[in-house]
Design an enzyme around this catalytic site. Structure first.
Site, PDB file in Angstrom:
ATOM      1  N   ALA A 183       0.859  -1.186   0.000  1.00  0.00           N
ATOM      2  CA  ALA A 183       0.000   0.000   0.000  1.00  0.00           C
ATOM      3  C   ALA A 183       0.892   1.232   0.000  1.00  0.00           C
ATOM      4  CB  ALA A 183      -0.914   0.010   1.223  1.00  0.00           C
ATOM      5  N   LYS A 184       0.306   2.370  -0.271  1.00  0.00           N
ATOM      6  CA  LYS A 184       1.048   3.633  -0.226  1.00  0.00           C
ATOM      7  C   LYS A 184       0.032   4.767  -0.190  1.00  0.00           C
ATOM      8  CE  LYS A 184       5.561   4.601  -0.382  1.00  0.00           C
ATOM      9  NZ  LYS A 184       6.637   3.760   0.160  1.00  0.00           N
ATOM     10  N   GLY A 185       0.494   5.936   0.222  1.00  0.00           N
ATOM     11  CA  GLY A 185      -0.421   7.071   0.236  1.00  0.00           C
ATOM     12  C   GLY A 185       0.280   8.321   0.714  1.00  0.00           C
TER      13      GLY A 185
END
Length: 427
Positions: free
Chosen positions: A111-113
């Site tokens: 995931a990333k953000g």
């Protein structure tokens, strides 16, 4: 009339990661149904949220969290605060995290953000309110067994402490102690792990060391340059200097400096800390044009800033014999083709900077099990794990007579494919 050659357009990070994935998937003849699953993300969140500034005005921010795949375990990936953060960047970075955690053999997905923001334009109190409001807006889209954020570009242990406190405050008192591992990269006093601050940079150094040992090349007096002198760049430089290598060039968001006789890492770090993070006007080096950075005379180049830095526009100017990717996606596909044709080695990001997520895994385990590991234990475990993963990738590349990035992707994808084949796809 003489005309200058046109600069080649940069490909976006999302296009780059997809091309890297498809190249490896073609080589292993990846199951077409699994390929369909892995080419898309599971969840994409775009959140607009208001925050009151110090002057009483309301500003609306945009935050992102992309969850690519969780076939191997909870989503894992950093949060960055930068003007370049958008949905495509988050998708690309989330995919890279999936391959990175799989390659490292961790029980995580990717995931990333982050938030589309220039954090240097805001006060510390405003950044705290922005972080807490973003965390509240994310709600149960993150969680210690679901999606575990960590620091990334322009975020740090303090950012993670704010996220932890905000997240825990939304839980009943009896549940709060069970949620300490909702983030990693926390301050030591808030459940952080010894060694986590240097894990990514140390991992970059270890990969360079392992590579040089395989090539029977000594690191003593080897000249290296670093793009990005934040957490990753600093620690990589620190450990390389301890090994006898010489830092001769640095570039950060403010400019570029060089000294062919060497730059003392500790001196530059202390100067940057007193100069609001900037290396500009460092007295023991000369400033020069940013566009000339990758053309510096050196043996090792460490891009440890942002993505898409080494492209067709500058790859042919690189004089180093090794690129060690401290950042995520710093080299685009065409740029790497040029490097490989020149015989320049490339240690790919999903291997080279994986020390950070491995260190995060150690922190997560300690929180989960109620344990506290000492620094020497953490570093020894990191050393052992990174050697194991490096050898696997290097041996695969040699066996297939290919490059290390393709080898790393093949190993990562095959592990996920195996999980899907064994478990089947619901329903």
């Amino acid at each position: 009339m003489i005309t200058k050659p046109k600069k080649q357009p940069k490909h976006g990070m999302l296009e780059n990661v997809m091309r890297q994935f498809n190249h490896a998937a073609d080589i292993i003849n990846l199951n077409s149904n699994i390929r369909k699953i892995l080419t898309i993300t599971n969840n994409e969140l775009i959140i607009h949220f208001p925050v009151k500034m110090d002057n009483g005005e309301i500003e609306v921010f945009t935050g992102y969290r992309v969850q690519h795949n969780n076939a191997l375990g909870p989503y894992k990936g950093g949060l960055r605060y930068h003007p370049t953060v958008d949905i495509d960047a988050a998708k690309a970075l989330a995919m890279w995290m999936t391959w990175k955690t799989s390659l490292a053999g961790l029980p995580y997905g990717g995931a990333k953000g982050g938030i589309q923001i220039d954090p240097f334009k805001y006060s510390i109190t405003e950044l705290e309110r922005i972080t807490r409001r973003f965390t509240y807006a994310l709600g149960d889209n993150i969680g210690p067994e679901h999606d575990i954020p960590a620091p990334d570009v322009n975020t740090n242990a303090q950012t993670m402490a704010w996220i932890l406190d905000t997240y825990m405050s939304t839980k009943p008192p009896t549940e709060r102690s069970k949620n300490q591992h909702v983030v990693t990269g926390k301050p030591i006093g808030s459940g952080g792990s010894e060694g986590r601050d240097r894990a990514t940079g140390y991992g970059v150094f270890l990969n360079i060391k392992f590579w040089s040992e395989r090539k029977k090349v000594s690191l003593k007096r080897k000249k290296f340059i670093v793009q990005g002198f934040g957490n990753v760049g600093y620690w990589a430089a620190h450990f390389l200097e301890n090994e006898g290598a010489l830092l001769v060039g640095v570039q950060d968001a403010y400019g570029s400096i060089a000294n062919s006789d060497g730059i003392m890492v500790a001196e530059l770090f202390n100067y940057s800390q007193q100069n609001k993070g900037s290396i500009l006007n460092f007295p023991n080096a000369s400033a020069f044009e940013n566009s000339d950075f990758f053309g510096l005379e050196c043996d090792i180049c460490i891009p440890a800033a942002l993505g898409n830095q080494i492209t067709t526009n500058n790859a042919d100017r690189i004089k180093a014999f090794l690129i060690a990717e401290g950042a995520n996606g710093p080299t685009d596909v065409e740029g790497e083709e040029i490097l490989l044709k020149k015989g320049i080695g490339v240690i790919p990001d999903i291997l080279c900077n994986s020390g950070g997520v491995i260190g995060s895994y150690f922190e997560w385990l300690q929180n989960r099990n109620g344990e506290i590991w000492q620094m020497d234990e953490v570093m020894a475990k990191l050393d052992k794990k990174m050697k194991e993963v490096f050898d696997k990738v290097y041996d695969k590349a040699e066996k297939t007579n290919g490059d290390m990035r393709t080898a790393a992707f093949v190993i990562a994808i095959e592990r996920i494919e195996k999980a899907y084949v064994q478990r089947g796809i619901f329903p």
